[in-house]
Design a protein around this motif. Structure first.
Motif, PDB file in Angstrom:
ATOM      1  N   LYS A 297      -9.898   4.257   1.659  1.00  0.00           N
ATOM      2  CA  LYS A 297      -8.930   3.558   2.398  1.00  0.00           C
ATOM      3  C   LYS A 297      -7.718   3.009   1.398  1.00  0.00           C
ATOM      4  CE  LYS A 297     -12.005   2.288   6.313  1.00  0.00           C
ATOM      5  NZ  LYS A 297     -13.131   3.014   5.844  1.00  0.00           N
ATOM      6  N   SER A 298      -6.509   3.090   1.721  1.00  0.00           N
ATOM      7  CA  SER A 298      -5.581   2.657   1.094  1.00  0.00           C
ATOM      8  C   SER A 298      -5.807   1.164   0.917  1.00  0.00           C
ATOM      9  CB  SER A 298      -4.244   2.884   1.676  1.00  0.00           C
ATOM     10  OG  SER A 298      -3.990   4.177   1.615  1.00  0.00           O
TER      11      SER A 298
ATOM     12  N   PRO B  93      -5.472   0.097  -3.221  1.00  0.00           N
ATOM     13  CA  PRO B  93      -4.088   0.033  -3.311  1.00  0.00           C
ATOM     14  C   PRO B  93      -3.285   0.289  -4.189  1.00  0.00           C
ATOM     15  CG  PRO B  93      -5.161  -2.287  -3.500  1.00  0.00           C
ATOM     16  CD  PRO B  93      -6.033  -1.231  -3.023  1.00  0.00           C
TER      17      PRO B  93
ATOM     18  N   SER C 131      -1.065   7.177  -2.792  1.00  0.00           N
ATOM     19  CA  SER C 131      -1.989   7.732  -1.516  1.00  0.00           C
ATOM     20  C   SER C 131      -2.165   8.945  -1.404  1.00  0.00           C
ATOM     21  CB  SER C 131      -0.980   7.111  -0.384  1.00  0.00           C
ATOM     22  OG  SER C 131      -0.738   5.888  -0.336  1.00  0.00           O
TER      23      SER C 131
ATOM     24  N   LEU D 159      -5.719   9.940  -2.378  1.00  0.00           N
ATOM     25  CA  LEU D 159      -6.758   9.787  -1.574  1.00  0.00           C
ATOM     26  C   LEU D 159      -7.249  10.592  -0.492  1.00  0.00           C
ATOM     27  CD1 LEU D 159      -6.012   6.100  -1.256  1.00  0.00           C
ATOM     28  CD2 LEU D 159      -7.645   7.080  -2.960  1.00  0.00           C
TER      29      LEU D 159
END
Length: 368
Positions: free
Chosen positions: A44-45, A49, A53, A56
């Motif tokens: 999950k982003s 972080p 993106s 992923l």
């Protein structure tokens, strides 16, 4: 779409291995790679972080992981955090010549451990699966009787244990863990492992036991990790005896996985405590029931990290083997330096599809 190519690490020869191989030309060589591939269920982003993106996304990650595994071409893969086993890994690895054993984590967890092996290089003769939730049966006055199948639990004070911090706030929600003071709740962490005996397709048909596991993550629950490690080696020692008796041999033993423990931690010291050359006997602990030493520690030294994120960088993954006159590591898989441009900023990224790095070794079986 990314134009980056995945990193394809190479095996580096142990000093003197070439001389050794010339004096033992009939030695049978095989390779093993251990890799926590990062379950897509945990991607999950908000947890990563720092990662681009697009890197992923499942399509890109799965293709990249498969490309890395294909390039490595190991005879054995011990993979952790495997989800999408039936839908992706089983069939794609079969196309590459691998058979597989999969153990999904207990409870509602979606990932598990996968052991993949080239069926033209090794024949599976026996397998056993490990559920660390079975440790609950060893709790005194529990619902189940205590017996010698289960190792005695020795609790250590978590604040006395140097360990790893949670990963980006961790992949697990601490709220769902129940009462931490209840040992039955505490030991039920849904972690698993696999042990399998293989007959190598060499001249002498040597039998090798390969075990793959993923221990619990939380640094504050070091006693749980230690209990899991003790149970693992207890089961592994019994499995070795079973194979020895059934096949009238002394099998080689290799144990790999993500142990969520750093060199010097209680778990690591316990794992290598049965090896006479180790000076890492853990305090107030009995010796391990099976001698093990780390491939990297015995060749180049443990790497500075196998997990690399902004919140945590350190070594959590190991390949251990039981020293004998009939097996020796002759090469190890290279790892990047911390200042390498393609890992700066933390993993995963387009080059490395997991927050962990693959580790590996090539072994030579010394013929009689």
């Amino acid at each position: 779409m990314s134009s980056f190519s995945p990193a394809f690490p190479k095996f580096i020869s142990v000093e003197g291995a070439d001389i050794h191989s010339r004096t033992k030309p009939d030695g049978f060589r095989f390779s093993l790679v251990s890799y926590n591939i990062l379950a897509q269920a945990y991607v999950k982003s908000s947890l990563f972080p720092h990662s681009p993106s697009p890197s992923l996304k499942w399509k890109l990650r799965s293709d990249t992981i498969l490309a890395v595994l294909k390039n490595l071409g190991a005879d054995f893969f011990c993979l952790q955090e495997v989800d999408e086993f039936d839908s992706f890994y089983k069939g794609n690895m079969q196309d590459l010549g691998y058979s597989s054993i999969y153990m999904k984590r207990s409870g509602q967890k979606r990932d598990g451990c996968g052991l993949f092996y080239k069926h033209n290089r090794a024949e599976l003769v026996l397998e056993e699966k490990i559920e660390y939730n079975d440790l609950v049966k060893s709790v005194p006055d529990g619902n189940s009787s205590n017996n010698d199948e289960h190792t005695n639990i020795q609790t250590v004070q978590p604040d006395k244990q140097k360990d790893v911090p949670p990963k980006n706030g961790s992949k697990s929600n601490s709220k769902d863990r129940g009462d931490p003071n209840d040992p039955c709740v505490r030991l039920k962490r849904d972690c698993v492992g696999i042990m399998a005996a293989f007959k190598l397709k060499d001249r002498s048909h040597h039998i090798v036991i390969v075990a793959n596991t993923h221990l619990y993550w939380d640094p504050e629950w070091a006693d749980v990790k230690l209990a899991q490690a003790k149970y693992l080696l207890s089961r592994l020692a019994k499995f070795k005896t079973l194979i020895s008796d059934r096949y009238e041999c002394i099998p080689e033993v290799i144990l790999a996985g993500d142990f969520n423990s750093m060199p010097g931690d209680m778990v690591y010291r316990y794992l290598v405590s049965g090896n006479p050359s180790s000076n890492l006997m853990p305090d107030c602990l009995e010796e391990s029931p099976i001698p093990l030493c780390s491939v990297y520690a015995s060749t180049r030294g443990e790497p500075p990290f196998t997990n690399y994120t902004p919140d945590f960088t350190g070594t959590l993954d190991y390949i251990l083997f039981s020293p004998s006159d009939h097996i020796k590591p002759i090469s190890f898989l290279e790892l990047p330096d911390s200042d390498a441009a393609d890992i700066v900023g933390g993993l995963p990224n387009f080059i490395y599809p997991s927050d962990h790095l693959p580790i590996g070794a090539e072994f030579e079986i010394i013929e009689e």
